[in-house]
Motif scaffolding. Structure first.
Motif, PDB file in Angstrom:
ATOM      1  N   GLU A 143      -2.512  -7.500  -1.691  1.00  0.00           N
ATOM      2  CA  GLU A 143      -2.453  -6.346  -0.804  1.00  0.00           C
ATOM      3  C   GLU A 143      -1.020  -5.865  -0.579  1.00  0.00           C
ATOM      4  OE1 GLU A 143      -4.190  -9.123  -0.266  1.00  0.00           O
ATOM      5  OE2 GLU A 143      -6.275  -8.417  -0.256  1.00  0.00           O
ATOM      6  N   ALA A 144      -0.100  -6.810  -0.405  1.00  0.00           N
ATOM      7  CA  ALA A 144       1.304  -6.441  -0.197  1.00  0.00           C
ATOM      8  C   ALA A 144       1.875  -5.783  -1.450  1.00  0.00           C
ATOM      9  CB  ALA A 144       2.122  -7.670   0.184  1.00  0.00           C
ATOM     10  N   ALA A 145       1.560  -6.342  -2.617  1.00  0.00           N
ATOM     11  CA  ALA A 145       2.050  -5.765  -3.877  1.00  0.00           C
ATOM     12  C   ALA A 145       1.461  -4.379  -4.093  1.00  0.00           C
ATOM     13  CB  ALA A 145       1.713  -6.685  -5.053  1.00  0.00           C
ATOM     14  N   ARG A 146       0.167  -4.231  -3.816  1.00  0.00           N
ATOM     15  CA  ARG A 146      -0.493  -2.928  -3.982  1.00  0.00           C
ATOM     16  C   ARG A 146       0.118  -1.887  -3.057  1.00  0.00           C
ATOM     17  NH1 ARG A 146      -5.743  -3.238  -1.360  1.00  0.00           N
ATOM     18  NH2 ARG A 146      -4.342  -2.835   0.370  1.00  0.00           N
ATOM     19  N   LEU A 186       3.499  -0.924  -4.268  1.00  0.00           N
ATOM     20  CA  LEU A 186       3.355  -0.100  -5.476  1.00  0.00           C
ATOM     21  C   LEU A 186       3.002   1.338  -5.100  1.00  0.00           C
ATOM     22  CD1 LEU A 186       3.274   0.218  -8.529  1.00  0.00           C
ATOM     23  CD2 LEU A 186       0.933  -0.700  -8.494  1.00  0.00           C
ATOM     24  N   ILE A 187       2.144   1.509  -4.128  1.00  0.00           N
ATOM     25  CA  ILE A 187       1.791   2.859  -3.660  1.00  0.00           C
ATOM     26  C   ILE A 187       3.039   3.587  -3.173  1.00  0.00           C
ATOM     27  CG2 ILE A 187       0.574   4.122  -1.833  1.00  0.00           C
ATOM     28  CD1 ILE A 187      -1.678   1.978  -2.140  1.00  0.00           C
ATOM     29  N   GLU A 188       3.884   2.889  -2.426  1.00  0.00           N
ATOM     30  CA  GLU A 188       5.112   3.505  -1.920  1.00  0.00           C
ATOM     31  C   GLU A 188       6.075   3.850  -3.061  1.00  0.00           C
ATOM     32  OE1 GLU A 188       5.710   4.692   1.120  1.00  0.00           O
ATOM     33  OE2 GLU A 188       3.615   4.117   1.429  1.00  0.00           O
ATOM     34  N   VAL A 189       6.155   2.985  -4.056  1.00  0.00           N
ATOM     35  CA  VAL A 189       7.015   3.258  -5.216  1.00  0.00           C
ATOM     36  C   VAL A 189       6.542   4.521  -5.924  1.00  0.00           C
ATOM     37  CG1 VAL A 189       7.630   2.428  -7.529  1.00  0.00           C
ATOM     38  CG2 VAL A 189       7.809   0.882  -5.564  1.00  0.00           C
ATOM     39  N   VAL A 190       5.236   4.627  -6.132  1.00  0.00           N
ATOM     40  CA  VAL A 190       4.686   5.803  -6.812  1.00  0.00           C
ATOM     41  C   VAL A 190       4.958   7.061  -5.993  1.00  0.00           C
ATOM     42  CG1 VAL A 190       2.534   6.922  -7.560  1.00  0.00           C
ATOM     43  CG2 VAL A 190       2.940   4.509  -8.090  1.00  0.00           C
ATOM     44  N   ARG A 191       4.775   6.973  -4.689  1.00  0.00           N
ATOM     45  CA  ARG A 191       5.060   8.135  -3.833  1.00  0.00           C
ATOM     46  C   ARG A 191       6.518   8.566  -3.956  1.00  0.00           C
ATOM     47  NH1 ARG A 191       1.766   6.091   1.332  1.00  0.00           N
ATOM     48  NH2 ARG A 191      -0.272   6.862   0.707  1.00  0.00           N
ATOM     49  N   GLU A 222       6.602  -1.526 -12.272  1.00  0.00           N
ATOM     50  CA  GLU A 222       6.058  -2.336 -13.373  1.00  0.00           C
ATOM     51  C   GLU A 222       5.853  -3.781 -12.933  1.00  0.00           C
ATOM     52  OE1 GLU A 222       5.033  -1.606 -16.526  1.00  0.00           O
ATOM     53  OE2 GLU A 222       5.292   0.519 -16.077  1.00  0.00           O
ATOM     54  N   GLN A 223       6.822  -4.331 -12.201  1.00  0.00           N
ATOM     55  CA  GLN A 223       6.694  -5.701 -11.692  1.00  0.00           C
ATOM     56  C   GLN A 223       5.489  -5.811 -10.759  1.00  0.00           C
ATOM     57  OE1 GLN A 223      10.456  -6.120  -9.717  1.00  0.00           O
ATOM     58  NE2 GLN A 223      11.432  -7.139 -11.460  1.00  0.00           N
ATOM     59  N   LEU A 224       5.362  -4.872  -9.866  1.00  0.00           N
ATOM     60  CA  LEU A 224       4.268  -4.894  -8.905  1.00  0.00           C
ATOM     61  C   LEU A 224       2.912  -4.735  -9.587  1.00  0.00           C
ATOM     62  CD1 LEU A 224       6.000  -2.737  -6.183  1.00  0.00           C
ATOM     63  CD2 LEU A 224       5.385  -5.164  -5.948  1.00  0.00           C
TER      64      LEU A 224
END
Length: 68
Positions: free
Chosen positions: A12-15, A18-23, A43-45
């Protein structure tokens, strides 16, 4: 001095990260260097999330296998 290894984040933390990185990447406004760093972190996430999902699949498969 030895490098301290930390446990990978929860799925859940990684997801969520990752959502924040994409944003951040979608919003733009970052330098090329910042964008590359965000991409690499993404990519790591994504790998961490996939590892969690693969592990969950293995556990489910093992739980539903007949004991025969």
């Amino acid at each position: 001095m030895a490098e301290k290894q930390t446990a990978p984040p929860s799925y859940e933390a990684a997801r969520d990260e990752l959502i924040e990185v994409v944003r951040s990447l979608e919003q733009g406004g970052t330098t090329l260097e910042e964008s590359l760093a965000l991409w690499e972190r993404g990519e790591q996430l994504a790998r961490i999330c996939q590892d969690w999902l693969d592990g969950a699949r293995k556990r489910l498969d093992a739980a539903i296998e007949p004991d025969g």
